[in-house]
Design a protein around this motif. Sequence first.
Motif, PDB file in Angstrom:
ATOM      1  N   VAL A   1      47.118  29.313  18.502  1.00  0.00           N
ATOM      2  CA  VAL A   1      45.706  29.677  18.423  1.00  0.00           C
ATOM      3  C   VAL A   1      45.143  29.667  19.837  1.00  0.00           C
ATOM      4  O   VAL A   1      45.238  28.659  20.538  1.00  0.00           O
ATOM      5  N   VAL A   2      44.584  30.793  20.266  1.00  0.00           N
ATOM      6  CA  VAL A   2      43.907  30.883  21.559  1.00  0.00           C
ATOM      7  C   VAL A   2      42.425  31.064  21.272  1.00  0.00           C
ATOM      8  O   VAL A   2      42.017  32.057  20.669  1.00  0.00           O
ATOM      9  N   GLU A   3      41.633  30.092  21.689  1.00  0.00           N
ATOM     10  CA  GLU A   3      40.192  30.155  21.492  1.00  0.00           C
ATOM     11  C   GLU A   3      39.521  30.451  22.832  1.00  0.00           C
ATOM     12  O   GLU A   3      39.701  29.722  23.800  1.00  0.00           O
ATOM     13  N   ASP A   4      38.782  31.535  22.882  1.00  0.00           N
ATOM     14  CA  ASP A   4      38.096  31.973  24.098  1.00  0.00           C
ATOM     15  C   ASP A   4      36.682  31.405  24.088  1.00  0.00           C
ATOM     16  O   ASP A   4      35.861  31.773  23.263  1.00  0.00           O
ATOM     17  N   LEU A   5      36.398  30.519  25.032  1.00  0.00           N
ATOM     18  CA  LEU A   5      35.082  29.868  25.076  1.00  0.00           C
ATOM     19  C   LEU A   5      34.069  30.606  25.937  1.00  0.00           C
ATOM     20  O   LEU A   5      32.902  30.225  25.969  1.00  0.00           O
ATOM     21  N   ARG A   6      34.486  31.665  26.635  1.00  0.00           N
ATOM     22  CA  ARG A   6      33.581  32.315  27.578  1.00  0.00           C
ATOM     23  C   ARG A   6      33.443  33.821  27.380  1.00  0.00           C
ATOM     24  O   ARG A   6      32.983  34.522  28.242  1.00  0.00           O
ATOM     25  N   ASN A   7      33.882  34.348  26.257  1.00  0.00           N
ATOM     26  CA  ASN A   7      33.722  35.777  25.968  1.00  0.00           C
ATOM     27  C   ASN A   7      34.446  36.671  26.975  1.00  0.00           C
ATOM     28  O   ASN A   7      33.877  37.606  27.524  1.00  0.00           O
ATOM     29  N   HIS A   8      35.730  36.375  27.211  1.00  0.00           N
ATOM     30  CA  HIS A   8      36.548  37.196  28.104  1.00  0.00           C
ATOM     31  C   HIS A   8      36.973  38.472  27.382  1.00  0.00           C
ATOM     32  O   HIS A   8      36.857  38.580  26.166  1.00  0.00           O
TER      33      HIS A   8
ATOM     34  N   VAL B   1      44.545  34.848  36.968  1.00  0.00           N
ATOM     35  CA  VAL B   1      44.877  33.431  36.822  1.00  0.00           C
ATOM     36  C   VAL B   1      44.003  32.916  35.690  1.00  0.00           C
ATOM     37  O   VAL B   1      42.808  33.209  35.632  1.00  0.00           O
ATOM     38  N   PHE B   2      44.596  32.152  34.789  1.00  0.00           N
ATOM     39  CA  PHE B   2      43.895  31.640  33.623  1.00  0.00           C
ATOM     40  C   PHE B   2      43.781  30.128  33.728  1.00  0.00           C
ATOM     41  O   PHE B   2      44.756  29.452  34.082  1.00  0.00           O
ATOM     42  N   TYR B   3      42.605  29.597  33.423  1.00  0.00           N
ATOM     43  CA  TYR B   3      42.385  28.155  33.388  1.00  0.00           C
ATOM     44  C   TYR B   3      42.182  27.773  31.932  1.00  0.00           C
ATOM     45  O   TYR B   3      41.282  28.308  31.266  1.00  0.00           O
ATOM     46  N   VAL B   4      43.052  26.885  31.439  1.00  0.00           N
ATOM     47  CA  VAL B   4      43.064  26.569  30.016  1.00  0.00           C
ATOM     48  C   VAL B   4      43.156  25.069  29.790  1.00  0.00           C
ATOM     49  O   VAL B   4      43.578  24.307  30.663  1.00  0.00           O
ATOM     50  N   PHE B   5      42.782  24.683  28.578  1.00  0.00           N
ATOM     51  CA  PHE B   5      43.058  23.345  28.069  1.00  0.00           C
ATOM     52  C   PHE B   5      44.053  23.500  26.935  1.00  0.00           C
ATOM     53  O   PHE B   5      43.837  24.303  26.025  1.00  0.00           O
ATOM     54  N   LYS B   6      45.150  22.742  27.005  1.00  0.00           N
ATOM     55  CA  LYS B   6      46.173  22.789  25.953  1.00  0.00           C
ATOM     56  C   LYS B   6      46.095  21.502  25.153  1.00  0.00           C
ATOM     57  O   LYS B   6      46.201  20.410  25.699  1.00  0.00           O
ATOM     58  N   TYR B   7      45.891  21.654  23.844  1.00  0.00           N
ATOM     59  CA  TYR B   7      45.882  20.491  22.963  1.00  0.00           C
ATOM     60  C   TYR B   7      47.267  19.850  22.964  1.00  0.00           C
ATOM     61  O   TYR B   7      48.276  20.557  23.059  1.00  0.00           O
ATOM     62  N   PRO B   8      47.325  18.523  22.861  1.00  0.00           N
ATOM     63  CA  PRO B   8      48.626  17.836  22.887  1.00  0.00           C
ATOM     64  C   PRO B   8      49.601  18.318  21.814  1.00  0.00           C
ATOM     65  O   PRO B   8      50.807  18.274  22.016  1.00  0.00           O
ATOM     66  N   THR B   9      49.100  18.796  20.688  1.00  0.00           N
ATOM     67  CA  THR B   9      49.987  19.286  19.629  1.00  0.00           C
ATOM     68  C   THR B   9      50.675  20.590  20.021  1.00  0.00           C
ATOM     69  O   THR B   9      51.675  20.969  19.429  1.00  0.00           O
ATOM     70  N   GLY B  10      50.108  21.297  21.008  1.00  0.00           N
ATOM     71  CA  GLY B  10      50.678  22.560  21.454  1.00  0.00           C
ATOM     72  C   GLY B  10      50.328  23.746  20.583  1.00  0.00           C
ATOM     73  O   GLY B  10      50.770  24.856  20.843  1.00  0.00           O
ATOM     74  N   ALA B  11      49.520  23.532  19.547  1.00  0.00           N
ATOM     75  CA  ALA B  11      49.209  24.621  18.624  1.00  0.00           C
ATOM     76  C   ALA B  11      47.928  25.364  18.985  1.00  0.00           C
ATOM     77  O   ALA B  11      47.658  26.420  18.432  1.00  0.00           O
ATOM     78  N   LYS B  12      47.143  24.815  19.932  1.00  0.00           N
ATOM     79  CA  LYS B  12      45.875  25.457  20.268  1.00  0.00           C
ATOM     80  C   LYS B  12      45.624  25.367  21.768  1.00  0.00           C
ATOM     81  O   LYS B  12      45.892  24.350  22.400  1.00  0.00           O
ATOM     82  N   VAL B  13      45.102  26.471  22.306  1.00  0.00           N
ATOM     83  CA  VAL B  13      44.755  26.555  23.725  1.00  0.00           C
ATOM     84  C   VAL B  13      43.328  27.062  23.830  1.00  0.00           C
ATOM     85  O   VAL B  13      42.959  28.036  23.159  1.00  0.00           O
TER      86      VAL B  13
END
Length: 89
Positions: free
Chosen positions: A11-18, A54-66
Amino acid sequence: MSSTTKRLPLVVEDLRNHSAEQVTELRVLLEHGAPTKADPRRPGFFELQGLQNVFYVFKYPTGAKVLLLGVWERDRVAEMVDASCCCSA
């Protein structure tokens, strides 16, 4: 677990409307195991370098969501300068 066990879709969730193109590029990078550069000041935050961005992301520890937090164009000149500084040491 058996070798036929499938992973959940990422799951990739875009928080900034890219743009859709940027989100797609990030998804491809993540699905193909592109190398990440950890943010030393923020656990779980990473940079991924694509061909153009270049992409700046947060990866959840479960690895299922970014979470996609930021995107900027790669600066080829800065990358060359950085590489030459490291090589001449």
